[in-house]
Design a protein around this motif. Sequence first.
Motif, mmCIF file in Angstrom:
data_model
loop_
_atom_site.group_PDB
_atom_site.id
_atom_site.type_symbol
_atom_site.label_atom_id
_atom_site.label_comp_id
_atom_site.label_asym_id
_atom_site.label_seq_id
_atom_site.Cartn_x
_atom_site.Cartn_y
_atom_site.Cartn_z
ATOM 1 N N SER A 133 17.539 -35.881 44.333
ATOM 2 C CA SER A 133 18.900 -35.348 44.209
ATOM 3 C C SER A 133 19.337 -35.309 42.750
ATOM 4 C CB SER A 133 19.878 -36.152 45.060
ATOM 5 O OG SER A 133 19.881 -37.498 44.665
ATOM 6 N N GLU A 134 18.859 -36.233 41.939
ATOM 7 C CA GLU A 134 19.193 -36.229 40.504
ATOM 8 C C GLU A 134 18.577 -35.008 39.818
ATOM 9 O OE1 GLU A 134 20.669 -37.171 36.739
ATOM 10 O OE2 GLU A 134 21.315 -37.692 38.758
ATOM 11 N N GLU A 135 17.318 -34.700 40.134
ATOM 12 C CA GLU A 135 16.673 -33.504 39.580
ATOM 13 C C GLU A 135 17.426 -32.240 40.012
ATOM 14 O OE1 GLU A 135 11.963 -33.914 39.101
ATOM 15 O OE2 GLU A 135 12.687 -34.395 41.113
ATOM 16 N N GLU A 136 17.810 -32.185 41.280
ATOM 17 C CA GLU A 136 18.550 -31.024 41.767
ATOM 18 C C GLU A 136 19.886 -30.882 41.045
ATOM 19 O OE1 GLU A 136 18.889 -30.992 46.015
ATOM 20 O OE2 GLU A 136 16.749 -30.609 46.282
ATOM 21 N N ARG A 137 20.576 -31.991 40.801
ATOM 22 C CA ARG A 137 21.851 -31.951 40.094
ATOM 23 C C ARG A 137 21.662 -31.419 38.670
ATOM 24 N NH1 ARG A 137 24.534 -34.475 36.493
ATOM 25 N NH2 ARG A 137 23.054 -36.159 36.211
ATOM 26 N N LEU A 138 20.619 -31.884 37.983
ATOM 27 C CA LEU A 138 20.350 -31.412 36.627
ATOM 28 C C LEU A 138 20.044 -29.916 36.599
ATOM 29 C CD1 LEU A 138 18.183 -34.358 35.240
ATOM 30 C CD2 LEU A 138 20.522 -33.757 34.570
ATOM 31 N N VAL A 139 19.269 -29.465 37.568
ATOM 32 C CA VAL A 139 18.924 -28.050 37.646
ATOM 33 C C VAL A 139 20.177 -27.211 37.927
ATOM 34 C CG1 VAL A 139 17.665 -26.327 38.997
ATOM 35 C CG2 VAL A 139 16.524 -28.437 38.267
ATOM 36 N N LEU A 140 20.983 -27.622 38.894
ATOM 37 C CA LEU A 140 22.214 -26.882 39.201
ATOM 38 C C LEU A 140 23.161 -26.854 38.008
ATOM 39 C CD1 LEU A 140 22.851 -27.988 42.882
ATOM 40 C CD2 LEU A 140 22.228 -25.701 42.081
ATOM 41 N N ASN A 141 23.250 -27.967 37.280
ATOM 42 C CA ASN A 141 24.075 -27.990 36.069
ATOM 43 C C ASN A 141 23.543 -27.014 35.023
ATOM 44 O OD1 ASN A 141 25.913 -29.828 37.060
ATOM 45 N ND2 ASN A 141 24.967 -31.596 36.068
ATOM 46 N N GLY A 142 22.222 -26.917 34.908
ATOM 47 C CA GLY A 142 21.621 -25.965 33.982
ATOM 48 C C GLY A 142 21.948 -24.533 34.348
ATOM 49 N N HIS A 143 21.908 -24.223 35.643
ATOM 50 C CA HIS A 143 22.266 -22.876 36.101
ATOM 51 C C HIS A 143 23.733 -22.594 35.808
ATOM 52 C CE1 HIS A 143 18.766 -21.414 38.540
ATOM 53 N NE2 HIS A 143 18.393 -22.653 38.267
ATOM 54 N N LYS A 144 24.602 -23.562 36.051
ATOM 55 C CA LYS A 144 26.027 -23.373 35.792
ATOM 56 C C LYS A 144 26.292 -23.163 34.305
ATOM 57 C CE LYS A 144 30.622 -25.360 36.488
ATOM 58 N NZ LYS A 144 31.131 -24.382 35.581
ATOM 59 N N ARG A 145 25.634 -23.954 33.454
ATOM 60 C CA ARG A 145 25.796 -23.782 32.007
ATOM 61 C C ARG A 145 25.410 -22.363 31.595
ATOM 62 N NH1 ARG A 145 21.853 -26.271 29.805
ATOM 63 N NH2 ARG A 145 22.407 -25.708 27.698
ATOM 64 N N TYR A 146 24.291 -21.874 32.132
ATOM 65 C CA TYR A 146 23.845 -20.526 31.781
ATOM 66 C C TYR A 146 24.824 -19.472 32.308
ATOM 67 C CZ TYR A 146 21.406 -16.225 31.231
ATOM 68 O OH TYR A 146 21.110 -14.940 30.871
ATOM 69 N N ASP A 147 25.268 -19.612 33.542
ATOM 70 C CA ASP A 147 26.229 -18.645 34.098
ATOM 71 C C ASP A 147 27.501 -18.597 33.270
ATOM 72 O OD1 ASP A 147 24.532 -17.918 36.140
ATOM 73 O OD2 ASP A 147 25.515 -19.159 37.659
ATOM 74 N N ASP A 148 28.018 -19.767 32.888
ATOM 75 C CA ASP A 148 29.233 -19.817 32.067
ATOM 76 C C ASP A 148 29.002 -19.151 30.709
ATOM 77 O OD1 ASP A 148 30.454 -21.181 34.140
ATOM 78 O OD2 ASP A 148 30.317 -23.154 33.167
ATOM 79 N N TYR A 149 27.896 -19.479 30.086
ATOM 80 C CA TYR A 149 27.556 -18.899 28.784
ATOM 81 C C TYR A 149 27.430 -17.383 28.887
ATOM 82 C CZ TYR A 149 24.665 -17.709 24.738
ATOM 83 O OH TYR A 149 24.153 -17.126 23.607
ATOM 84 N N SER A 150 26.674 -16.927 29.859
ATOM 85 C CA SER A 150 26.406 -15.503 30.009
ATOM 86 C C SER A 150 27.677 -14.714 30.334
ATOM 87 C CB SER A 150 25.352 -15.283 31.094
ATOM 88 O OG SER A 150 24.971 -13.937 31.134
ATOM 89 N N SER A 151 28.557 -15.281 31.132
ATOM 90 C CA SER A 151 29.778 -14.542 31.489
ATOM 91 C C SER A 151 30.671 -14.325 30.276
ATOM 92 C CB SER A 151 30.541 -15.259 32.598
ATOM 93 O OG SER A 151 31.106 -16.461 32.131
ATOM 94 N N VAL A 152 30.565 -15.183 29.267
ATOM 95 C CA VAL A 152 31.369 -15.036 28.054
ATOM 96 C C VAL A 152 30.665 -14.142 27.031
ATOM 97 C CG1 VAL A 152 32.292 -16.299 26.063
ATOM 98 C CG2 VAL A 152 32.518 -17.248 28.360
ATOM 99 N N ARG A 153 29.344 -14.272 26.889
ATOM 100 C CA ARG A 153 28.623 -13.620 25.795
ATOM 101 C C ARG A 153 27.927 -12.316 26.163
ATOM 102 N NH1 ARG A 153 27.707 -17.219 21.274
ATOM 103 N NH2 ARG A 153 27.088 -15.274 20.298
ATOM 104 N N ASP A 154 27.669 -12.073 27.430
ATOM 105 C CA ASP A 154 26.878 -10.903 27.817
ATOM 106 C C ASP A 154 27.618 -9.605 27.513
ATOM 107 O OD1 ASP A 154 25.464 -8.849 29.259
ATOM 108 O OD2 ASP A 154 24.566 -10.416 30.480
ATOM 109 N N PRO A 155 26.985 -8.677 26.791
ATOM 110 C CA PRO A 155 27.638 -7.412 26.468
ATOM 111 C C PRO A 155 27.796 -6.481 27.665
ATOM 112 C CG PRO A 155 25.383 -7.400 25.681
ATOM 113 C CD PRO A 155 25.673 -8.793 26.193
ATOM 114 N N ALA A 156 27.198 -6.831 28.793
ATOM 115 C CA ALA A 156 27.293 -5.965 29.970
ATOM 116 C C ALA A 156 28.735 -5.785 30.411
ATOM 117 C CB ALA A 156 26.462 -6.530 31.118
ATOM 118 N N HIS A 157 29.565 -6.791 30.258
ATOM 119 C CA HIS A 157 30.959 -6.681 30.691
ATOM 120 C C HIS A 157 31.645 -5.502 30.000
ATOM 121 C CE1 HIS A 157 35.272 -7.548 30.985
ATOM 122 N NE2 HIS A 157 34.937 -8.054 32.169
ATOM 123 N N GLY A 158 31.501 -5.413 28.696
ATOM 124 C CA GLY A 158 32.122 -4.305 27.957
ATOM 125 C C GLY A 158 31.570 -2.953 28.354
#
Length: 175
Positions: A133-158
């Motif tokens: 469960s600790e490994e799963e939590r770390l992986v899910l946190n990594g996915h969330k970090r990437y999603d948050d980063y990408s939603s702010v920086r990805d040029p696709a939105h514009g």
Amino acid sequence: RSTVNLPLLGIDLLQFSNRQQQRHLTVVDFQPIHPKESDHEILYEHLLKPIRDQYPSLQHRMSDRFYDESDGFFSSQMLLGKETTTKRVDSDIGNPSLSPNHYVWSDLWPAYKDYVRVHVELVQRCCRSEKSSEEERLVLNGHKRYDDYSSVRDPAHGLLASTFGRQYADDFVYD
């Protein structure tokens, strides 16, 4: 599965055209979900380096206009191609087309297939083992970090907002 400790297979294949030119921007990467690149590099990048080394046209450096390589969301083996070509018309179909020796066909396509093949092999091997469960939590946190980063920086939105409207772009990127 979002709980598997694998990098994200990130693929951006963009083409921009006007009457005279076609511009291509292509990115294929095993995007780390670990905060430290060294944790990612040890596990995966040795599999990608021999592929990337074959294609100098896919070894461009990223500009910080949209992304920052130092943010930890891109591997050192990222494939990044940039090319502008003059349009030609395929006489058989009358549509703009790329010559057979264009880097999209000669370099990007085989490198893309190899990256996808390696990722599929990793998924097939990885999913057979049980995760704590600790490994799963770390992986899910990594996915969330990437999603948050990408939603702010990805040029696709514009690009999506200018083509389809802001509401569509917001829904596509944030939902």
